[in-house]
Design an enzyme around this catalytic site. Structure first.
Site, mmCIF file in Angstrom:
data_model
loop_
_atom_site.group_PDB
_atom_site.id
_atom_site.type_symbol
_atom_site.label_atom_id
_atom_site.label_comp_id
_atom_site.label_asym_id
_atom_site.label_seq_id
_atom_site.Cartn_x
_atom_site.Cartn_y
_atom_site.Cartn_z
ATOM 1 N N HIS B 36 -29.620 56.979 115.948
ATOM 2 C CA HIS B 36 -30.222 57.091 117.282
ATOM 3 C C HIS B 36 -31.394 56.126 117.454
ATOM 4 C CE1 HIS B 36 -27.658 60.599 117.858
ATOM 5 N NE2 HIS B 36 -27.929 60.495 119.153
ATOM 6 N N LYS B 102 -25.852 71.214 116.922
ATOM 7 C CA LYS B 102 -26.179 72.645 116.874
ATOM 8 C C LYS B 102 -27.644 72.858 117.229
ATOM 9 C CE LYS B 102 -27.434 73.223 111.997
ATOM 10 N NZ LYS B 102 -28.743 73.894 112.031
#
Lengths: 295, 192
Positions: B36, B102
């Site tokens: 990222h 999650k």
């Protein structure tokens, strides 16, 4: 009596311990998750998540593959007979850890904190980690926990008193700290979790006490009546929070609460929470010259 | 169960609501912290084609190499909130339609999902073996040497990959709802 450590036999026994810890969930944990699943409402997201979790446990056992891809920090609590070399034991365990990584029982999980470089074989500075004790039995016991990062990140430590929680230096204060930490964790630690709690000690020993609780069987009873009643009260109340499996909502936020204590300085009162994810991977090996047992 | 084929489009994703269960087929890419920050800082072009209309899976797998081919052994989701500073801008830059992970994400990502027509999908944390079984083929791996196994970008073909929509493109977040409810109970328990 002298205890002779056969390096290759011991290393291979440790490799099997790591395989079991990573791929074969302890029966007491499976039982607790099954009971939680049965207790959740039909058609709820909570029930569906717990069903997936149980299917995954079976699939991991069948294929000898990791229950969770985050195979975590390898934490060893080792007890050795008099005269056995700690360095020899460490060397064999490190070799077994490398082999377990090559066999994909473990993910390469050891990263240099400054350069960001992954060592590739789960070894490095304080990695894996060892606590040693000595006993009079002619056997080596290794308690191994694979502690995932998600649950480690929501673990924490408070010091009492805590003004924002209106928590004093007593068991009521301990209760408030644990409720607040589990609330803050929400589903992030892969709920439902197993809560290891350490009361007292210094900052380091407080957390060691908390982590050691994670080796207790989930359905055991704390021999200390004060701690036993607090464990029961916390388990009931944490499950009122409604965070539920994965934080989707539901009746099961905690599978168990296990509390230990250590003496503290008059000036300090630490409460530590070692939050263990539902994938509570821990196994114990008892290794003697004529047999190896796993629990 | 709602079927999604990758690459997908804005209309399909806008039709999803919090609570919907989805089953995904097609090619997605894994990415964690290193990926990222790389995507945001360097905006590499080599992954544009792959990511357009696809999904980014927050996952650091256990992998195995047999006869020169990679295989996913265990591959559940990792905690997504670590990508909160990056997720919105990265989705915008590359036209990504969903992040899968999650634990949910925050307000910045929720706003980006609404603006871009994207969703956050929650897979069952820790269900690594059965999620790996839905990975049928590893097509490629990007930056393996530099990022290491967990952080590299794995290009995977999935079949019947299951997840739940917990943040949709209409401003709804299951995580916010559960947090607000549990906060009320926490305050009662603590007498605050």
């Amino acid at each position: 009596m002298t205890f002779r450590l056969n390096h290759d036999r011991f290393r291979d026994a440790v490799l099997e311990l790591i395989r079991l810890a990573s791929t074969d969930m302890s029966p007491d944990v499976v039982k607790a998750i099954t009971m939680a699943r049965d207790n959740e409402d039909a058609g709820s997201a909570a029930k569906s998540v717990l069903n997936v979790i149980l299917q995954n446990i079976t699939a991991a056992q069948d294929g000898s593959t990791p229950i969770c891809q985050d195979t975590g920090t390898n934490i060893h609590y080792i007890t050795i007979p008099v005269g056995v070399s700690m360095r020899a034991v460490e060397k064999a365990v490190i070799e077994a850890t490398r082999l377990a990584t090559a066999k994909a029982y473990l993910r390469p999980n050891s990263v240099d904190s400054v350069t960001g470089k992954n060592s590739g074989d789960n070894t490095g500075i304080m990695s894996p980690y060892f606590h040693f004790e000595e006993w009079d039995k002619p056997a080596i016991e290794i308690k191994l926990a694979l502690k995932g990062g998600g649950s480690e990140n929501v673990s924490g430590q408070y010091k009492l008193p805590d003004a924002t929680l209106e928590a004093g230096r007593n068991m009521e204060g301990v209760y408030k700290c644990v409720v607040d930490m589990v609330f803050k964790a929400q589903g992030q630690g892969c709920a439902p979790g197993i809560m290891g709690v350490g009361i007292g000690g210094d900052r380091a020993t407080s957390m060691i006490v908390a982590k050691k609780q994670l080796f207790r069987k989930l359905d055991d009873l704390n021999p200390d009546p004060d701690l036993a009643s607090m464990e029961e009260r916390l388990l009931q109340d944490l499950n009122k929070l409604g965070i539920g499996p994965m934080g989707f909502g539901g009746k099961t936020t905690a599978l168990a609460v296990k509390i230990g204590k250590a003496h503290r300085l008059p000036a300090s009162f630490f409460v530590s929470l070692a939050y263990m994810c539902w994938a509570d991977r821990r196994r114990t090996m008892t290794y003697s010259e004529d047999e190896v047992r796993y629990d | 169960m709602i079927k999604i084929n990758l690459p997908t489009d804005e209309a399909k994703i806008r039709s999803l609501k919090v609570g919907d269960e989805v089953s995904i087929d097609g090619i997605m890419v894994t990415g964690r912290d290193a990926a990222h920050s790389w995507m945001l800082d360097e905006k590499p072009d080599e992954i544009r084609e792959l990511l357009k209309g696809s999904m980014i899976y927050h996952c650091g797998p256990v992998v195995d190499k047999k006869d020169g081919e990679w295989r996913f052994v265990a591959a559940g989701p990792t905690t997504s909130i670590r990508e909160e500073p990056y997720q919105g801008p990265v989705m915008k830059e590359y036209g990504i339609r969903a992040a899968i992970g999650k634990g949910g994400m925050g307000a910045k990502t929720l706003a980006a999902l609404k603006e871009l027509g994207a969703v956050y999908l929650h897979a069952v944390g820790g269900a690594a073996t059965i999620l790996a079984q839905s990975v049928k083929k590893v097509h490629d791996v990007i930056r393996l040497e530099e990022f290491g196994v967990p952080e590299a970008m794995w290009v995977i073909e999935v079949e019947d990959f299951r997840a739940v929509v917990t943040m949709d493109s209409h401003g709804n977040s299951l995580h916010d709802t559960v947090k607000a409810k549990s906060e009320k109970i926490r305050n009662e328990l603590l007498g605050l």
